[in-house]
Design an enzyme around this catalytic site. Structure first.
Site, PDB file in Angstrom:
ATOM      1  N   ALA A   1      23.219  33.622  34.384  1.00  0.00           N
ATOM      2  CA  ALA A   1      22.294  32.690  35.028  1.00  0.00           C
ATOM      3  C   ALA A   1      22.656  32.558  36.484  1.00  0.00           C
ATOM      4  O   ALA A   1      23.801  32.398  36.844  1.00  0.00           O
ATOM      5  CB  ALA A   1      22.371  31.326  34.350  1.00  0.00           C
TER       6      ALA A   1
ATOM      7  N   ASP B   1      26.493  34.051  26.253  1.00  0.00           N
ATOM      8  CA  ASP B   1      25.845  33.179  27.224  1.00  0.00           C
ATOM      9  C   ASP B   1      24.331  33.280  27.117  1.00  0.00           C
ATOM     10  O   ASP B   1      23.791  34.226  26.561  1.00  0.00           O
ATOM     11  CB  ASP B   1      26.283  33.535  28.646  1.00  0.00           C
ATOM     12  CG  ASP B   1      25.953  34.980  29.029  1.00  0.00           C
ATOM     13  OD1 ASP B   1      26.104  35.860  28.162  1.00  0.00           O
ATOM     14  OD2 ASP B   1      25.541  35.230  30.180  1.00  0.00           O
ATOM     15  N   GLU B   2      23.672  32.294  27.656  1.00  0.00           N
ATOM     16  CA  GLU B   2      22.228  32.308  27.856  1.00  0.00           C
ATOM     17  C   GLU B   2      21.433  32.767  26.630  1.00  0.00           C
ATOM     18  O   GLU B   2      20.632  33.690  26.698  1.00  0.00           O
ATOM     19  CB  GLU B   2      21.893  33.175  29.068  1.00  0.00           C
ATOM     20  CG  GLU B   2      22.505  32.632  30.344  1.00  0.00           C
ATOM     21  CD  GLU B   2      22.156  33.428  31.573  1.00  0.00           C
ATOM     22  OE1 GLU B   2      22.008  34.652  31.466  1.00  0.00           O
ATOM     23  OE2 GLU B   2      22.016  32.816  32.654  1.00  0.00           O
ATOM     24  N   VAL B   3      21.670  32.098  25.534  1.00  0.00           N
ATOM     25  CA  VAL B   3      20.860  32.355  24.330  1.00  0.00           C
ATOM     26  C   VAL B   3      19.588  31.520  24.490  1.00  0.00           C
ATOM     27  O   VAL B   3      19.478  30.400  24.002  1.00  0.00           O
ATOM     28  CB  VAL B   3      21.635  31.986  23.047  1.00  0.00           C
ATOM     29  CG1 VAL B   3      20.819  32.366  21.820  1.00  0.00           C
ATOM     30  CG2 VAL B   3      22.991  32.688  23.033  1.00  0.00           C
TER      31      VAL B   3
END
Length: 546
Positions: free
Chosen positions: A2, A184-186
């Site tokens: 992100a 990360d970032e699911v």
């Protein structure tokens, strides 16, 4: 990964240091910090992140720059393979056509070992699963059928695939001490019917569903590879309650890598303050890592590195270290260098273009601060082959035009400084570093021609061309300018083709050249064709000085 942009400037004060870069290359004793503070400012590990999902360098190039990483203060590598790992058997479709071979994977590890560097491989296990889920064979494992980013944790086949990926990766890395599991970032979580039903039956939140999957992955690693410690990105944990984190026992299974790539850290953790975050993490985990960025954090198509932006990020983290509770051990730093924002994105900055920034960021971490007149700034600049200290606040006008987070110097000064930079540097990949500085100036001239030049915008609009109402006096000037730009783009295209080919495979070279050259060259050809057609309408031509 992100990435968020901000116009805020980090307001941290750091002390200058007079320790030379040669001393820093050999020892950390040159840090201006002392006692407990020095231990906090200089954690054991400083990993350089290699994001191989975009522009993976040839091993011959990595063999040149890894010793340089070490020289400037790196103690290890964080290697994110994605489709560059040579998966085989049932997973063979995951490997890109230009994936590294098993022999090259071994050579890369030997390079790290030769320079006494920790080697941490990264395997995705939940989010950022595009390189797997894009294949029809694995499409049924998607959480949302249309989107290839996240696994469905409720599909029993999902964990089977993840375990096979881990096993193949670990078979190629039998001696590693750490394994990074991504996570990360699911972005798509608890959206499918199966997951929703499971949440209802278990009375879970979506974060508990996340924890359940991650704990299954971590438990597998602990059983199968008991000597390996797991690391994961922390963003999915930030808004997870302390009660749930403690109930699942995740603190005994993994070390979170707390990341933020902004020059100002406050206000970047959604609704979670740093004070609350550290309090929670200290109550759950024994150790943690810090994730910074030396490239790939200022725009998905950025190709020139704003050094000051990244230095501010590292200084902000240095200031933050003293706020971390002493009960939470900071294992080290991971200086991330993102090559793509995700599997489908175009390239952001290439590694050779970021070597000067990486060197200064590493030294900033080693010494606990940076000022433009500090001794290691001069020494790093000399080591990299620059006659003057690197201009860390240098941001090209084409970047300033589209990115508000950078502090711009005057256009004339900037233009001259970039021209100087484009002729200097002797480090591995310096020609590419120089080339992108030439390109950023050329792009700025091109944008100015299209949007700012009064001849083209005032005398050759679509209306004028459609009505055949054009003035050949101004058309001649437009042809002159467009021809010059086209020649410069074409010349630089040839030079960058040769330079890129020394370090990258043909598919990377093709993509980079098409993205950065095809559009302007095609547009200039179109302008030239139209202008010449308009001029041919006139039986006699007049010449007008510019």
């Amino acid at each position: 990964m992100a990435l968020v942009t901000t116009s805020q400037k980090e307001e941290v004060s750091v002390a200058s240091t007079s320790t030379s870069v040669e001393e820093a290359m050999e020892t950390e004793e040159g840090s201006s910090q002392t006692g407990a503070s020095a231990e906090r400012q200089n954690p054991k590990h400083r990993l350089v992140h290699l994001d191989l999902k975009g522009a993976p360098p040839k091993l011959s190039y990595l063999a040149q720059v890894i010793p340089l990483f070490k020289k400037f203060g790196a103690t290890g590598l964080l290697v994110e393979y994605e489709d560059m790992f040579p998966y085989n058997g049932e997973l063979r479709d995951l490997a890109a056509a230009h994936a590294y071979s098993q022999e090259e994977i071994q050579q890369l590890q030997e390079l790290a070992k030769e320079h006494d560097m920790l080697y941490v491989p990264l395997v995705q296990t939940f989010g950022h699963f595009e390189f797997v889920l894009k294949h029809d064979t694995f499409r049924h494992l998607r959480e949302v059928d249309m989107y290839p980013m996240a696994l469905c944790p409720s599909n029993t086949e999902s964990i089977v695939v993840v375990k096979k990926m881990i096993d193949q990766l670990m078979a190629a890395h039998p001696d590693v001490r750490y394994l990074h599991i991504g996570a990360d970032e699911v972005f798509h979580l608890a959206l499918c019917k199966t997951c929703k039903l499971r949440l209802a039956e278990q009375t879970w939140t979506d974060r508990q569903l996340f924890l359940d999957h991650i704990m299954t992955v971590l438990s597998y690693i602990k059983v199968m590879y008991p000597n390996v410690k797991a690391i994961m990105w922390d963003d999915m944990l930030r808004e997870t309650s302390m009660t749930h984190l403690q109930a699942y026992g995740i603190g005994e299974m993994v070390e979170p890598m707390v990341w933020c790539y902004l020059p100002r850290l406050s206000g970047t953790f959604l609704t979670v303050s740093f004070e609350d975050l550290w309090k929670k993490y200290a109550a759950v985990f024994k150790s943690a890592w810090i994730g910074t960025a030396f490239k790939g954090a200022t725009g998905s198509s950025q190709y020139i590195v704003p050094i000051n932006y990244h230095l501010q990020n590292h200084m902000a983290w240095l200031a933050q270290l003293d706020n971390i509770p002493s009960s939470l051990t900071v294992q080290g730093w991971a200086l991330t260098g993102w090559s793509r924002y995700d599997h489908y994105a175009t390239h952001c900055e290439l590694l050779p273009a970021a070597i000067p920034c990486l060197a200064l960021c590493l030294q900033t971490v080693v010494h606990g601060g940076f000022t433009e007149d500090c001794d290691f700034h001069r020494k790093v600049s000399e080591e990299l082959g620059f006659s003057q200290t690197l201009q860390v606040q240098l941001v090209p006008k084409s970047v300033c035009a589209v990115s508000s987070q950078h502090q711009c110097v005057s256009a004339v000064m900037m233009h001259n400084q970039i021209k100087t930079i484009a002729r200097e540097g002797t480090f591995p990949g310096a020609k590419l570093f120089q080339g992108v500085h030439v390109l950023v100036n050329l792009d700025a001239d091109y944008i100015e021609f299209l949007n700012g030049d009064s001849r083209y915008t005032g005398w050759m609009t679509d209306y004028h061309v459609r009505k055949n109402f054009t003035n050949p006096c101004h058309l001649e000037f437009i042809i002159h300018m467009a021809s010059r730009l086209q020649e410069e783009f074409t010349k630089l295209h040839r030079e960058m083709d040769r330079t890129l080919s020394e370090m990258y495979d043909p598919s990377t070279v093709e993509e980079w050249l098409v993205v950065h050259f095809k559009s302007p060259i095609d547009k200039l050809s179109e302008i030239l064709g139209t202008a010449k057609t308009q001029i041919e309408r006139y039986s006699s031509r007049t010449t007008c000085s510019s």
